[in-house]
Design a protein around this motif. Structure first.
Motif, PDB file in Angstrom:
ATOM      1  N   ILE A   1      24.029  43.987  36.254  1.00  0.00           N
ATOM      2  CA  ILE A   1      24.470  43.667  37.609  1.00  0.00           C
ATOM      3  C   ILE A   1      24.731  42.167  37.753  1.00  0.00           C
ATOM      4  O   ILE A   1      25.757  41.749  38.314  1.00  0.00           O
ATOM      5  CB  ILE A   1      23.424  44.134  38.639  1.00  0.00           C
ATOM      6  CG1 ILE A   1      23.368  45.661  38.689  1.00  0.00           C
ATOM      7  CG2 ILE A   1      23.726  43.572  40.039  1.00  0.00           C
ATOM      8  CD1 ILE A   1      22.205  46.220  39.499  1.00  0.00           C
ATOM      9  N   ILE A   2      23.828  41.354  37.238  1.00  0.00           N
ATOM     10  CA  ILE A   2      23.992  39.901  37.321  1.00  0.00           C
ATOM     11  C   ILE A   2      25.251  39.467  36.592  1.00  0.00           C
ATOM     12  O   ILE A   2      26.014  38.616  37.075  1.00  0.00           O
ATOM     13  CB  ILE A   2      22.742  39.194  36.750  1.00  0.00           C
ATOM     14  CG1 ILE A   2      21.541  39.431  37.685  1.00  0.00           C
ATOM     15  CG2 ILE A   2      22.994  37.695  36.589  1.00  0.00           C
ATOM     16  CD1 ILE A   2      20.217  39.090  37.061  1.00  0.00           C
ATOM     17  N   ASN A   3      25.516  40.061  35.421  1.00  0.00           N
ATOM     18  CA  ASN A   3      26.730  39.738  34.668  1.00  0.00           C
ATOM     19  C   ASN A   3      27.987  40.133  35.442  1.00  0.00           C
ATOM     20  O   ASN A   3      29.001  39.417  35.411  1.00  0.00           O
ATOM     21  CB  ASN A   3      26.720  40.434  33.311  1.00  0.00           C
ATOM     22  CG  ASN A   3      25.759  39.800  32.331  1.00  0.00           C
ATOM     23  OD1 ASN A   3      25.414  38.623  32.467  1.00  0.00           O
ATOM     24  ND2 ASN A   3      25.306  40.561  31.356  1.00  0.00           N
ATOM     25  N   ILE A   4      27.931  41.272  36.121  1.00  0.00           N
ATOM     26  CA  ILE A   4      29.071  41.720  36.929  1.00  0.00           C
ATOM     27  C   ILE A   4      29.417  40.672  37.977  1.00  0.00           C
ATOM     28  O   ILE A   4      30.578  40.283  38.146  1.00  0.00           O
ATOM     29  CB  ILE A   4      28.752  43.074  37.607  1.00  0.00           C
ATOM     30  CG1 ILE A   4      28.739  44.196  36.571  1.00  0.00           C
ATOM     31  CG2 ILE A   4      29.773  43.388  38.718  1.00  0.00           C
ATOM     32  CD1 ILE A   4      28.110  45.482  37.083  1.00  0.00           C
ATOM     33  N   PHE A   5      28.395  40.192  38.682  1.00  0.00           N
ATOM     34  CA  PHE A   5      28.624  39.197  39.724  1.00  0.00           C
ATOM     35  C   PHE A   5      29.100  37.871  39.131  1.00  0.00           C
ATOM     36  O   PHE A   5      30.040  37.243  39.648  1.00  0.00           O
ATOM     37  CB  PHE A   5      27.348  38.983  40.537  1.00  0.00           C
ATOM     38  CG  PHE A   5      26.981  40.141  41.428  1.00  0.00           C
ATOM     39  CD1 PHE A   5      27.959  40.938  42.009  1.00  0.00           C
ATOM     40  CD2 PHE A   5      25.662  40.443  41.680  1.00  0.00           C
ATOM     41  CE1 PHE A   5      27.633  42.002  42.827  1.00  0.00           C
ATOM     42  CE2 PHE A   5      25.314  41.503  42.512  1.00  0.00           C
ATOM     43  CZ  PHE A   5      26.313  42.282  43.081  1.00  0.00           C
ATOM     44  N   GLU A   6      28.450  37.436  38.066  1.00  0.00           N
ATOM     45  CA  GLU A   6      28.822  36.159  37.460  1.00  0.00           C
ATOM     46  C   GLU A   6      30.244  36.178  36.933  1.00  0.00           C
ATOM     47  O   GLU A   6      30.980  35.180  37.054  1.00  0.00           O
ATOM     48  CB  GLU A   6      27.839  35.798  36.352  1.00  0.00           C
ATOM     49  CG  GLU A   6      26.463  35.402  36.880  1.00  0.00           C
ATOM     50  CD  GLU A   6      25.509  34.998  35.783  1.00  0.00           C
ATOM     51  OE1 GLU A   6      25.822  35.267  34.590  1.00  0.00           O
ATOM     52  OE2 GLU A   6      24.448  34.416  36.104  1.00  0.00           O
ATOM     53  N   ASN A   7      30.659  37.301  36.357  1.00  0.00           N
ATOM     54  CA  ASN A   7      32.027  37.409  35.853  1.00  0.00           C
ATOM     55  C   ASN A   7      33.055  37.376  36.970  1.00  0.00           C
ATOM     56  O   ASN A   7      34.243  37.126  36.730  1.00  0.00           O
ATOM     57  CB  ASN A   7      32.187  38.701  35.037  1.00  0.00           C
ATOM     58  CG  ASN A   7      31.450  38.649  33.713  1.00  0.00           C
ATOM     59  OD1 ASN A   7      31.139  37.575  33.205  1.00  0.00           O
ATOM     60  ND2 ASN A   7      31.148  39.817  33.148  1.00  0.00           N
ATOM     61  N   ASP A   8      32.596  37.637  38.194  1.00  0.00           N
ATOM     62  CA  ASP A   8      33.499  37.591  39.345  1.00  0.00           C
ATOM     63  C   ASP A   8      33.336  36.307  40.146  1.00  0.00           C
ATOM     64  O   ASP A   8      33.865  36.163  41.238  1.00  0.00           O
ATOM     65  CB  ASP A   8      33.242  38.790  40.258  1.00  0.00           C
ATOM     66  CG  ASP A   8      34.488  39.204  41.033  1.00  0.00           C
ATOM     67  OD1 ASP A   8      35.508  39.525  40.397  1.00  0.00           O
ATOM     68  OD2 ASP A   8      34.453  39.165  42.284  1.00  0.00           O
ATOM     69  N   GLY A   9      32.559  35.369  39.581  1.00  0.00           N
ATOM     70  CA  GLY A   9      32.424  34.059  40.206  1.00  0.00           C
ATOM     71  C   GLY A   9      31.254  33.889  41.152  1.00  0.00           C
ATOM     72  O   GLY A   9      31.150  32.867  41.831  1.00  0.00           O
ATOM     73  N   TYR A  10      30.352  34.873  41.189  1.00  0.00           N
ATOM     74  CA  TYR A  10      29.172  34.774  42.051  1.00  0.00           C
ATOM     75  C   TYR A  10      27.954  34.433  41.198  1.00  0.00           C
ATOM     76  O   TYR A  10      27.691  35.109  40.206  1.00  0.00           O
ATOM     77  CB  TYR A  10      28.904  36.097  42.779  1.00  0.00           C
ATOM     78  CG  TYR A  10      29.978  36.477  43.768  1.00  0.00           C
ATOM     79  CD1 TYR A  10      29.907  36.063  45.101  1.00  0.00           C
ATOM     80  CD2 TYR A  10      31.046  37.268  43.379  1.00  0.00           C
ATOM     81  CE1 TYR A  10      30.889  36.429  46.008  1.00  0.00           C
ATOM     82  CE2 TYR A  10      32.034  37.636  44.283  1.00  0.00           C
ATOM     83  CZ  TYR A  10      31.949  37.213  45.600  1.00  0.00           C
ATOM     84  OH  TYR A  10      32.914  37.573  46.488  1.00  0.00           O
TER      85      TYR A  10
END
Length: 202
Positions: free
Chosen positions: A188-197
């Motif tokens: 989940i954290i990777n998903i957000f980080e890959n989208d700039g969050y």
């Protein structure tokens, strides 16, 4: 992932009720009684935040849980309940399609299936639905304590084949033994980080 606070912001039925604060969302969906509410509670370290319905197939709301004031878990209505009426199925479809079409902040869908069984046609339809709307999907295999770890890969293979799932991995979780959560949180954290969050994890 340290969960400092969780708030049920709204149980929405239509698009003008969705949160409009720009925070990213990951959604959880699966058949009635697949263990979706239990899995959400396990991930959040809560006992009864996401409530298990006493009337499977009746819940038609989309529940938005704000996590640490940074992002949302979105609990989508369960599907596949045998006694669901035709009108209820139609309403379920309307609620889901409206969300998929209109949520500006949905980043990912977690599709929950029972690790012990081949996915049903409703699961195949849901996976195809997400693909149709170009929403990334990860499959979570619930009730992983019900089979041995040595049987995981065979179960994952069955799930992949039935769903035509090409995602990176199938992720097991056990609400009973509280296992699988760390890997899912990292994802989940990777998903957000890959989208700039950038999400605070401590």
């Amino acid at each position: 992932m340290k969960i400092k606070n969780v708030e049920l912001v709204i149980s929405a039925m239509k698009k003008d009720q969705y949160p409009d604060d720009g925070l990213p969302e990951v959604a959880f969906v699966g058949r009635s009684n697949v263990g979706k509410s239990s899995s959400i509670n396990t991930l959040l370290g809560r006992k009864s935040l996401a409530r298990v319905s006493q009337n499977p197939g009746k819940t038609r709301t989309i529940n938005f849980y704000k996590i640490n004031n940074e992002f949302y878990f979105v609990d989508l209505p369960g599907y596949g309940y045998a006694k669901m009426s035709k009108d209820s199925r139609k309403e379920w479809g309307r609620v889901m399609e409206e969300y998929f079409q209109n949520s500006k902040d949905l980043k990912h869908i977690f599709l929950l299936v029972d690790i012990r069984h081949e996915p049903k046609e409703d699961d195949v339809m849901m996976h195809s639905y997400a693909v149709h709307y170009n929403i990334p999907v990860t499959v979570i295999a619930t009730k992983s304590d019900k089979i041995s770890r040595g049987a995981y890969q065979k179960a994952f293979s069955v799930i992949r084949k039935k769903l035509n799932y090409t995602g990176e991995k199938v992720m097991p979780i056990s609400a009973l033994k509280k296992t699988g959560t760390d890997e899912i949180w990292s994802h989940i954290i990777n998903i957000f980080e890959n989208d700039g969050y950038v999400i605070a994890v401590d």
